[in-house]
Write an enzyme that holds these catalytic residues in place. Structure first.
Site, PDB file in Angstrom:
ATOM      1  N   GLY A 141      52.136  35.322  39.643  1.00  0.00           N
ATOM      2  CA  GLY A 141      51.034  35.676  40.539  1.00  0.00           C
ATOM      3  C   GLY A 141      49.777  34.913  40.167  1.00  0.00           C
ATOM      4  O   GLY A 141      48.660  35.364  40.419  1.00  0.00           O
ATOM      5  N   HIS A 144      37.868  50.131  46.941  1.00  0.00           N
ATOM      6  CA  HIS A 144      38.307  48.780  46.586  1.00  0.00           C
ATOM      7  C   HIS A 144      37.900  47.791  47.680  1.00  0.00           C
ATOM      8  O   HIS A 144      37.560  48.183  48.796  1.00  0.00           O
ATOM      9  CB  HIS A 144      39.825  48.719  46.389  1.00  0.00           C
ATOM     10  CG  HIS A 144      40.277  49.270  45.070  1.00  0.00           C
ATOM     11  ND1 HIS A 144      40.518  50.608  44.871  1.00  0.00           N
ATOM     12  CD2 HIS A 144      40.495  48.664  43.872  1.00  0.00           C
ATOM     13  CE1 HIS A 144      40.890  50.812  43.611  1.00  0.00           C
ATOM     14  NE2 HIS A 144      40.878  49.640  42.981  1.00  0.00           N
ATOM     15  N   LYS A 183      42.702  44.672  49.642  1.00  0.00           N
ATOM     16  CA  LYS A 183      43.715  45.416  48.870  1.00  0.00           C
ATOM     17  C   LYS A 183      44.853  45.878  49.781  1.00  0.00           C
ATOM     18  O   LYS A 183      44.622  46.416  50.866  1.00  0.00           O
ATOM     19  CB  LYS A 183      43.076  46.613  48.159  1.00  0.00           C
ATOM     20  CG  LYS A 183      44.066  47.352  47.258  1.00  0.00           C
ATOM     21  CD  LYS A 183      43.367  48.263  46.263  1.00  0.00           C
ATOM     22  CE  LYS A 183      44.370  49.069  45.457  1.00  0.00           C
ATOM     23  NZ  LYS A 183      45.286  48.241  44.660  1.00  0.00           N
TER      24      LYS A 183
HETATM   25  P1  NAD Z   1      46.563  38.766  45.187  1.00  0.00           P
HETATM   26  O1  NAD Z   1      47.101  38.996  46.555  1.00  0.00           O
HETATM   27  O2  NAD Z   1      45.226  38.118  45.024  1.00  0.00           O
HETATM   28  O3  NAD Z   1      47.603  37.874  44.344  1.00  0.00           O
HETATM   29  C1  NAD Z   1      48.987  38.105  44.368  1.00  0.00           C
HETATM   30  C2  NAD Z   1      49.675  36.904  43.741  1.00  0.00           C
HETATM   31  O4  NAD Z   1      51.071  37.194  43.623  1.00  0.00           O
HETATM   32  C3  NAD Z   1      49.586  35.592  44.561  1.00  0.00           C
HETATM   33  O5  NAD Z   1      49.554  34.514  43.624  1.00  0.00           O
HETATM   34  C4  NAD Z   1      50.913  35.581  45.312  1.00  0.00           C
HETATM   35  O6  NAD Z   1      51.325  34.252  45.656  1.00  0.00           O
HETATM   36  C5  NAD Z   1      51.812  36.145  44.210  1.00  0.00           C
HETATM   37  N1  NAD Z   1      53.060  36.714  44.701  1.00  0.00           N
HETATM   38  C6  NAD Z   1      53.258  37.583  45.726  1.00  0.00           C
HETATM   39  N2  NAD Z   1      54.571  37.860  45.854  1.00  0.00           N
HETATM   40  C7  NAD Z   1      55.197  37.157  44.872  1.00  0.00           C
HETATM   41  C8  NAD Z   1      56.543  36.988  44.473  1.00  0.00           C
HETATM   42  N3  NAD Z   1      57.520  37.610  45.156  1.00  0.00           N
HETATM   43  N4  NAD Z   1      56.817  36.194  43.400  1.00  0.00           N
HETATM   44  C9  NAD Z   1      55.828  35.555  42.739  1.00  0.00           C
HETATM   45  N5  NAD Z   1      54.538  35.644  43.086  1.00  0.00           N
HETATM   46  C10 NAD Z   1      54.238  36.432  44.135  1.00  0.00           C
HETATM   47  O7  NAD Z   1      46.598  40.190  44.474  1.00  0.00           O
HETATM   48  P2  NAD Z   1      45.755  40.697  43.200  1.00  0.00           P
HETATM   49  O8  NAD Z   1      44.446  41.273  43.650  1.00  0.00           O
HETATM   50  O9  NAD Z   1      45.777  39.652  42.138  1.00  0.00           O
HETATM   51  O10 NAD Z   1      46.637  41.953  42.783  1.00  0.00           O
HETATM   52  C11 NAD Z   1      48.024  41.815  42.473  1.00  0.00           C
HETATM   53  C12 NAD Z   1      48.580  43.203  42.161  1.00  0.00           C
HETATM   54  O11 NAD Z   1      47.981  43.704  40.972  1.00  0.00           O
HETATM   55  C13 NAD Z   1      48.308  44.260  43.245  1.00  0.00           C
HETATM   56  O12 NAD Z   1      49.429  45.113  43.316  1.00  0.00           O
HETATM   57  C14 NAD Z   1      47.094  45.018  42.705  1.00  0.00           C
HETATM   58  O13 NAD Z   1      46.979  46.320  43.205  1.00  0.00           O
HETATM   59  C15 NAD Z   1      47.428  44.998  41.231  1.00  0.00           C
HETATM   60  N6  NAD Z   1      46.297  45.208  40.310  1.00  0.00           N
HETATM   61  C16 NAD Z   1      46.570  45.935  39.202  1.00  0.00           C
HETATM   62  C17 NAD Z   1      45.591  46.096  38.224  1.00  0.00           C
HETATM   63  C18 NAD Z   1      45.947  46.833  36.959  1.00  0.00           C
HETATM   64  O14 NAD Z   1      45.088  46.973  36.054  1.00  0.00           O
HETATM   65  N7  NAD Z   1      47.196  47.281  36.809  1.00  0.00           N
HETATM   66  C19 NAD Z   1      44.319  45.545  38.409  1.00  0.00           C
HETATM   67  C20 NAD Z   1      44.073  44.808  39.562  1.00  0.00           C
HETATM   68  C21 NAD Z   1      45.080  44.629  40.509  1.00  0.00           C
END
Ligand code: NAD
Length: 267
Positions: A12, A156, A160
């Protein structure tokens, strides 16, 4: 495990969290970014991961598959991405830190399956402050019980994907644990229309989506005459990325199984 910097894959890596992870890991000599992974079709595929994160060249290209030897993977992708990378880590004996939210039973089952062969840590929120908030909410639930009204409100950014946030659900679980309350029917997602008086013991859960808010969580406890609010405000995604890196370092060398942030932060 190698001596020297740990070899890290970031799945990601072109997303909001992935770019924060690239930036923090690249600035820390204890890490070597060994793979920068994204989904098939991502237009950043093939670019240098440093350029994607707005930092110096890392000499690691963004790819959709991983061939490098790794010590650990961190994934913040999507529920399907989480499932796919959990399977990959299980098959390749790579410990996994996962922060993806919005998971359903099949995605959680993939984390459980991977945890048969490697250590797996999943947390809805990797920040130290939120993990303290979880403890405080559990304690408040224990002390105040169901006689006090409780409303959980999360805010958020407008991109999101899932609602309510994984953190809000974790706060709900903590509250229920504290209250000793097993009945999920007490949760009210938003309110509309002529709803009448608030049901005793009900828990309100509300998702606000606006602008670029990184993540705010408020837990209100109220009884006639007084209100207690416990609040966490995230100013930057770096707190989640730093927590994920801390968790990843802690996870390397552990036995297979499921772990939580509270294991990492235990005194
Ligand atoms: P984003 O949409 O900005 O980024 C997602 C990334 O994942 C992109 O690079 C996309 O290309 C990639 N991706 C999507 N499907 C994929 C797959 N099948 N294989 C490989 N890569 C894939 O999202 P974000 O804001 O970075 O958030 C990502 C996740 O993390 C969300 O579920 C969000 O809720 C979560 N999050 C969790 C925390 C935590 O502390 N646990 C904090 C922030 C965000």
């Amino acid at each position: 495990m190698t001596s020297g910097p740990l070899r890290l894959a970031i799945a990601g890596c072109t997303g909001r969290m992935g770019r924060a992870l690239l930036r923090l890991a690249a600035a820390d000599p204890n890490w070597r970014i060994a793979a920068a992974l994204t989904a098939p079709g991502d237009r950043e595929l093939g670019r240098d991961a440093g350029a994607v994160a707005g930092i110096d060249e890392l000499k690691v290209n963004v790819t959709e598959s991983c061939a490098s030897p790794l010590d650990v993977m961190i994934e913040f992708t999507s529920p399907d991405g989480c499932k796919a990378w959990a399977g990959w880590c299980g098959r390749h004996a790579v410990p996994l830190v996962s922060g993806t939210t919005g998971l359903e039973a099949a995605h959680r089952a993939a984390l459980d399956a991977a945890a048969q062969s490697v250590p797996v840590l999943w947390a809805a929120n990797m920040s130290v402050g939120v993990n303290l908030l979880l403890k405080l909410v559990e304690e408040a639930g224990r002390t105040l019980g169901a006689a006090w009204d409780c409303e959980i409100v999360e805010t958020h950014h407008n991109r999101k994907a899932d609602a309510p946030s994984g953190t809000a659900k974790a706060l709900l679980d903590a509250l229920r644990r504290g209250r000793g309350d097993a009945d999920p029917s007490f949760v009210r997602h938003g309110r509309e229309g002529v709803i009448g008086p608030r049901a005793a013991g009900e828990i309100g859960l509300h998702a606000v989506r606006m602008g670029g808010v990184v993540g705010d969580h408020d837990v209100h406890f109220a009884t006639p005459g007084e209100i207690v609010t416990l609040r966490h405000h995230a100013e930057s995604r770096d707190i989640f990325a730093a927590g994920a890196l801390r968790a990843a370092r802690w996870l390397v060398g552990r036995a297979p199984g499921r772990y939580q942030m509270r294991d990492v932060l235990a005194p």
